[in-house]
Design an enzyme around this catalytic site. Structure first.
Site, PDB file in Angstrom:
ATOM      1  N   ARG A  73       1.685 -13.098  16.491  1.00 31.66           N
ATOM      2  CA  ARG A  73       2.136 -11.743  16.122  1.00 31.66           C
ATOM      3  C   ARG A  73       1.549 -10.710  17.062  1.00 31.66           C
ATOM      4  NH1 ARG A  73       0.680 -10.897  10.076  1.00 31.66           N
ATOM      5  NH2 ARG A  73       1.674  -8.880  10.436  1.00 31.66           N
ATOM      6  N   ASN A 105       2.059  -0.795   7.919  1.00 32.00           N
ATOM      7  CA  ASN A 105       2.214  -1.631   9.111  1.00 32.00           C
ATOM      8  C   ASN A 105       0.899  -1.732   9.881  1.00 32.00           C
ATOM      9  OD1 ASN A 105       4.861  -1.747   8.345  1.00 32.00           O
ATOM     10  ND2 ASN A 105       5.557  -0.179   9.782  1.00 32.00           N
ATOM     11  N   VAL A 106       0.729  -2.842  10.554  1.00 26.04           N
ATOM     12  CA  VAL A 106      -0.510  -3.085  11.312  1.00 26.04           C
ATOM     13  C   VAL A 106      -0.233  -3.128  12.822  1.00 26.04           C
ATOM     14  CG1 VAL A 106      -1.583  -4.339   9.395  1.00 26.04           C
ATOM     15  CG2 VAL A 106      -0.214  -5.614  11.061  1.00 26.04           C
ATOM     16  N   ASP A 107       1.002  -2.685  13.204  1.00 25.60           N
ATOM     17  CA  ASP A 107       1.453  -2.878  14.592  1.00 25.60           C
ATOM     18  C   ASP A 107       1.117  -1.711  15.519  1.00 25.60           C
ATOM     19  OD1 ASP A 107       4.861  -2.346  13.376  1.00 25.60           O
ATOM     20  OD2 ASP A 107       3.365  -0.863  13.957  1.00 25.60           O
ATOM     21  N   HIS A 122      -3.362  -0.902   5.788  1.00 22.73           N
ATOM     22  CA  HIS A 122      -3.634  -2.333   5.861  1.00 22.73           C
ATOM     23  C   HIS A 122      -4.270  -2.763   7.163  1.00 22.73           C
ATOM     24  CE1 HIS A 122      -0.246  -2.887   2.641  1.00 22.73           C
ATOM     25  NE2 HIS A 122      -1.376  -2.447   2.114  1.00 22.73           N
ATOM     26  N   CYS A 155     -18.515 -14.959  15.868  1.00 19.63           N
ATOM     27  CA  CYS A 155     -19.144 -13.643  15.992  1.00 19.63           C
ATOM     28  C   CYS A 155     -20.415 -13.724  16.847  1.00 19.63           C
ATOM     29  CB  CYS A 155     -19.493 -13.140  14.585  1.00 19.63           C
ATOM     30  SG  CYS A 155     -20.402 -11.594  14.568  1.00 19.63           S
ATOM     31  N   CYS A 158     -23.448 -12.944  14.115  1.00 23.47           N
ATOM     32  CA  CYS A 158     -23.841 -13.827  12.996  1.00 23.47           C
ATOM     33  C   CYS A 158     -23.239 -15.220  13.103  1.00 23.47           C
ATOM     34  CB  CYS A 158     -23.420 -13.196  11.660  1.00 23.47           C
ATOM     35  SG  CYS A 158     -21.633 -13.160  11.431  1.00 23.47           S
ATOM     36  N   THR A 196      10.375   0.215   3.430  1.00 25.41           N
ATOM     37  CA  THR A 196       9.458  -0.619   2.671  1.00 25.41           C
ATOM     38  C   THR A 196      10.152  -1.143   1.417  1.00 25.41           C
ATOM     39  OG1 THR A 196       7.359  -0.729   1.460  1.00 25.41           O
ATOM     40  CG2 THR A 196       8.416   1.439   1.569  1.00 25.41           C
ATOM     41  N   ASN A 221      16.279   3.214   3.545  1.00 24.67           N
ATOM     42  CA  ASN A 221      16.162   1.757   3.572  1.00 24.67           C
ATOM     43  C   ASN A 221      17.554   1.160   3.749  1.00 24.67           C
ATOM     44  OD1 ASN A 221      15.617  -1.045   2.851  1.00 24.67           O
ATOM     45  ND2 ASN A 221      13.686  -0.286   1.984  1.00 24.67           N
TER      46      ASN A 221
HETATM   47  C1  BV8 Z   1      -5.538  -5.474  -3.602  1.00 21.68           C
HETATM   48  C2  BV8 Z   1      -1.641  -6.803   6.235  1.00 21.68           C
HETATM   49  C3  BV8 Z   1      -7.270  -5.814  -5.193  1.00 21.68           C
HETATM   50  C4  BV8 Z   1      -1.760  -8.243   6.621  1.00 21.68           C
HETATM   51  C5  BV8 Z   1      -0.544  -6.746   4.049  1.00 21.68           C
HETATM   52  C6  BV8 Z   1      -1.449  -4.332  -8.576  1.00 21.68           C
HETATM   53  C7  BV8 Z   1      -2.499  -3.562  -8.075  1.00 21.68           C
HETATM   54  C8  BV8 Z   1      -3.267  -4.029  -7.014  1.00 21.68           C
HETATM   55  C9  BV8 Z   1      -2.973  -5.267  -6.427  1.00 21.68           C
HETATM   56  C10 BV8 Z   1      -1.915  -6.010  -6.907  1.00 21.68           C
HETATM   57  C11 BV8 Z   1      -1.163  -5.550  -7.980  1.00 21.68           C
HETATM   58  N1  BV8 Z   1      -0.218  -6.485  -8.237  1.00 21.68           N
HETATM   59  C12 BV8 Z   1      -0.334  -7.504  -7.364  1.00 21.68           C
HETATM   60  C13 BV8 Z   1      -1.373  -7.256  -6.560  1.00 21.68           C
HETATM   61  C14 BV8 Z   1      -1.820  -8.164  -5.498  1.00 21.68           C
HETATM   62  C15 BV8 Z   1      -1.187  -7.847  -4.150  1.00 21.68           C
HETATM   63  C16 BV8 Z   1       0.285  -7.565  -4.234  1.00 21.68           C
HETATM   64  O1  BV8 Z   1       0.707  -6.420  -4.252  1.00 21.68           O
HETATM   65  N2  BV8 Z   1       1.081  -8.616  -4.261  1.00 21.68           N
HETATM   66  C17 BV8 Z   1       2.524  -8.462  -4.258  1.00 21.68           C
HETATM   67  C18 BV8 Z   1       3.155  -9.579  -3.425  1.00 21.68           C
HETATM   68  C19 BV8 Z   1       3.003  -8.471  -5.678  1.00 21.68           C
HETATM   69  N3  BV8 Z   1      -1.878  -6.742  -3.519  1.00 21.68           N
HETATM   70  C20 BV8 Z   1      -2.994  -7.009  -2.825  1.00 21.68           C
HETATM   71  O2  BV8 Z   1      -3.483  -8.111  -2.755  1.00 21.68           O
HETATM   72  C21 BV8 Z   1      -3.685  -5.844  -2.134  1.00 21.68           C
HETATM   73  N4  BV8 Z   1      -5.082  -5.918  -2.458  1.00 21.68           N
HETATM   74  O3  BV8 Z   1      -4.994  -4.690  -4.300  1.00 21.68           O
HETATM   75  O4  BV8 Z   1      -6.742  -6.083  -3.918  1.00 21.68           O
HETATM   76  C22 BV8 Z   1      -8.709  -5.603  -5.012  1.00 21.68           C
HETATM   77  C23 BV8 Z   1      -9.287  -4.388  -5.415  1.00 21.68           C
HETATM   78  C24 BV8 Z   1     -10.643  -4.224  -5.304  1.00 21.68           C
HETATM   79  C25 BV8 Z   1     -11.439  -5.253  -4.767  1.00 21.68           C
HETATM   80  C26 BV8 Z   1     -10.856  -6.443  -4.336  1.00 21.68           C
HETATM   81  C27 BV8 Z   1      -9.497  -6.630  -4.471  1.00 21.68           C
HETATM   82  C28 BV8 Z   1      -3.604  -5.974  -0.624  1.00 21.68           C
HETATM   83  C29 BV8 Z   1      -2.194  -5.841  -0.157  1.00 21.68           C
HETATM   84  C30 BV8 Z   1      -2.161  -5.765   1.389  1.00 21.68           C
HETATM   85  C31 BV8 Z   1      -1.830  -7.106   1.972  1.00 21.68           C
HETATM   86  N5  BV8 Z   1      -1.665  -7.013   3.434  1.00 21.68           N
HETATM   87  N6  BV8 Z   1      -0.471  -6.601   5.387  1.00 21.68           N
HETATM   88  C32 BV8 Z   1      -0.751  -8.652   7.666  1.00 21.68           C
HETATM   89  O5  BV8 Z   1       0.054  -7.814   8.108  1.00 21.68           O
HETATM   90  O6  BV8 Z   1      -0.782  -9.829   8.038  1.00 21.68           O
HETATM   91  S1  BV8 Z   1       0.831  -6.546   3.121  1.00 21.68           S
HETATM   92  C33 BV8 Z   1       2.190  -6.655   4.101  1.00 21.68           C
HETATM   93  O7  BV8 Z   1       3.260  -6.962   3.247  1.00 21.68           O
HETATM   94  C34 BV8 Z   1       2.614  -5.376   4.752  1.00 21.68           C
HETATM   95  O8  BV8 Z   1       1.526  -4.641   5.226  1.00 21.68           O
HETATM   96  C35 BV8 Z   1       3.377  -4.666   3.676  1.00 21.68           C
HETATM   97  O9  BV8 Z   1       2.524  -3.944   2.863  1.00 21.68           O
HETATM   98  C36 BV8 Z   1       3.922  -5.807   2.889  1.00 21.68           C
HETATM   99  C37 BV8 Z   1       5.370  -6.020   3.236  1.00 21.68           C
HETATM  100  O10 BV8 Z   1       6.015  -4.975   2.667  1.00 21.68           O
HETATM  101  P1  BV8 Z   1       6.965  -4.029   3.546  1.00 21.68           P
HETATM  102  O11 BV8 Z   1       6.191  -3.350   4.587  1.00 21.68           O
HETATM  103  O12 BV8 Z   1       7.696  -3.249   2.572  1.00 21.68           O
HETATM  104  O13 BV8 Z   1       7.906  -5.011   4.305  1.00 21.68           O
HETATM  105  P2  BV8 Z   1       8.942  -5.969   3.665  1.00 21.68           P
HETATM  106  O14 BV8 Z   1       9.192  -7.006   4.672  1.00 21.68           O
HETATM  107  O15 BV8 Z   1       8.490  -6.346   2.293  1.00 21.68           O
HETATM  108  O16 BV8 Z   1      10.251  -5.090   3.456  1.00 21.68           O
HETATM  109  C38 BV8 Z   1      10.905  -4.556   4.572  1.00 21.68           C
HETATM  110  C39 BV8 Z   1      11.813  -3.479   4.024  1.00 21.68           C
HETATM  111  O17 BV8 Z   1      12.423  -2.833   5.134  1.00 21.68           O
HETATM  112  C40 BV8 Z   1      12.922  -4.016   3.155  1.00 21.68           C
HETATM  113  O18 BV8 Z   1      13.094  -3.174   2.033  1.00 21.68           O
HETATM  114  C41 BV8 Z   1      14.154  -3.954   4.063  1.00 21.68           C
HETATM  115  O19 BV8 Z   1      15.334  -3.669   3.345  1.00 21.68           O
HETATM  116  C42 BV8 Z   1      13.819  -2.771   4.931  1.00 21.68           C
HETATM  117  N7  BV8 Z   1      14.384  -2.785   6.280  1.00 21.68           N
HETATM  118  C43 BV8 Z   1      14.537  -3.836   7.115  1.00 21.68           C
HETATM  119  N8  BV8 Z   1      15.040  -3.398   8.297  1.00 21.68           N
HETATM  120  C44 BV8 Z   1      15.188  -2.048   8.177  1.00 21.68           C
HETATM  121  C45 BV8 Z   1      14.774  -1.654   6.895  1.00 21.68           C
HETATM  122  N9  BV8 Z   1      14.802  -0.373   6.475  1.00 21.68           N
HETATM  123  C46 BV8 Z   1      15.256   0.556   7.342  1.00 21.68           C
HETATM  124  N10 BV8 Z   1      15.668   0.257   8.590  1.00 21.68           N
HETATM  125  C47 BV8 Z   1      15.654  -1.021   9.039  1.00 21.68           C
HETATM  126  N11 BV8 Z   1      16.083  -1.302  10.285  1.00 21.68           N
END
Ligand code: BV8
Length: 251
Positions: A73, A105-107, A122, A155, A158, A196, A221
């Site tokens: 990536r 996004n992380v890009d 993120h 690292c 560490c 999103t 979207n």
């Molecule tokens: C956390 C970095 C707790 C890594 C990413 C409730 C509250 C809190 C947490 C949760 C909760 N319920 C569930 C959770 C857990 C989890 C979660 O949300 N799970 C989901 C699957 C249900 N959340 C977490 O784990 C978060 N952590 O809350 O921890 C905590 C608190 C205290 C102490 C300890 C722990 C962490 C979440 C972050 C994860 N990391 N990214 C990497 O990149 O490798 S997430 C990653 O996925 C992205 O960053 C982004 O956020 C997500 C993808 O979503 P989108 O960006 O929306 O992209 P996607 O592909 O889904 O959709 C694309 C959209 O674009 C579509 O709608 C499409 O139609 C549209 N599209 C496509 N092309 C176009 C377009 N629109 C316009 N034009 C176009 N051309």
């Protein structure tokens, strides 16, 4: 795309807005060739979903596999260029007093497009730190050589394995960034939610926080999301086509 007509009420809101927050997801980078999380994985990772790989457990279980997914990536992101959607937002930041971009996004493409006020909820895929203590890790070789490494380095401080400086599923978001994002959306005159799926928490709650605070929310979207029914305006289409039309409606 048939000619997009921006509702006059939205143009009026944008023209009078002093504080705008733009929430962006993977969709805004799709037209730069960066796959979204909804896109099917290919190659070595075709049997895994992004959610399965972007976790600390996956990295501990199979550091090489997860590391190589990020390396691939990184190489892809290093070739990606901002598209007209990123550029339109950078232009909007010049036209309106306060425009903050809050991205999942992380890009780094908003920065590459010249945007200043960018909050990366993120993290950033190009940065690295150690798994155990978060010590920043600086490359000692060229980017290309580093991104070609098949195994995570260790690292210098560490000795623990090096990982990308992104927030994985199950990990907390940077608190200051998240708190600032909540504050910004609740005090905004207008919020745009762009590209999103509005599924990943807690980022996905931000547009709803805005609505609860009486702030109008525009969704841009390709497809419907959990926000669509409540959004104040829906502009369906590619963000790289819709955002330039929206921003040009200001001039
Ligand atoms: C956390 C970095 C707790 C890594 C990413 C409730 C509250 C809190 C947490 C949760 C909760 N319920 C569930 C959770 C857990 C989890 C979660 O949300 N799970 C989901 C699957 C249900 N959340 C977490 O784990 C978060 N952590 O809350 O921890 C905590 C608190 C205290 C102490 C300890 C722990 C962490 C979440 C972050 C994860 N990391 N990214 C990497 O990149 O490798 S997430 C990653 O996925 C992205 O960053 C982004 O956020 C997500 C993808 O979503 P989108 O960006 O929306 O992209 P996607 O592909 O889904 O959709 C694309 C959209 O674009 C579509 O709608 C499409 O139609 C549209 N599209 C496509 N092309 C176009 C377009 N629109 C316009 N034009 C176009 N051309």
């Amino acid at each position: 795309m048939e000619k997009l007509v921006v509702p006059s009420e939205l143009t009026r809101l944008l023209k009078n807005a002093k504080r705008v927050v733009v929430l962006t997801g993977a969709g805004i980078s799709a037209e730069s060739g960066v796959p979204t999380f909804r896109d099917a994985q290919t190659g070595l990772w075709e049997n895994y979903s992004a959610e399965e790989l972007a976790t600390p457990q996956a990295f501990q279980r199979n550091p090489s596999l997860v590391w190589q997914w990020y390396q691939q990536r990184r190489r892809m992101v290093s070739q990606a260029k901002p598209n007209p959607g990123h550029e339109a937002l950078a232009k909007l930041q010049e036209m309106i007093e306060e425009v903050a971009i809050v991205t999942q996004n992380v890009d780094g493409l908003h920065h590459a497009a010249g945007s200043e006020e960018v909050i990366e909820l993120h993290g950033n895929i190009m940065a690295s730190r150690c798994f155990d203590h978060g010590h920043d890790f600086e490359y000692s070789v060229s980017d290309e050589e580093f991104w070609a490494l098949d195994e995570p380095p260790t690292c210098d401080v560490c000795g623990s394995l090096v990982r990308p400086t992104v927030v994985w599923f199950g990990e907390a978001l940077p608190l200051t960034a998240l708190e600032r994002a909540y504050e910004l959306v609740s005090k905004a005159d207008l919020v745009l939610s762009v590209g999103t799926s509005t599924l990943v928490q807690p980022a996905a709650s931000l547009p709803f926080e805005a609505l609860a605070a009486g702030v109008p929310v525009v969704e841009i979207n390709l497809h419907p999301t959990p926000l669509s029914d409540q959004a104040s305006f829906l502009l369906q289409g590619k963000s790289g086509e819709v955002l330039p039309v929206l921003v040009n409606s200001l001039s």
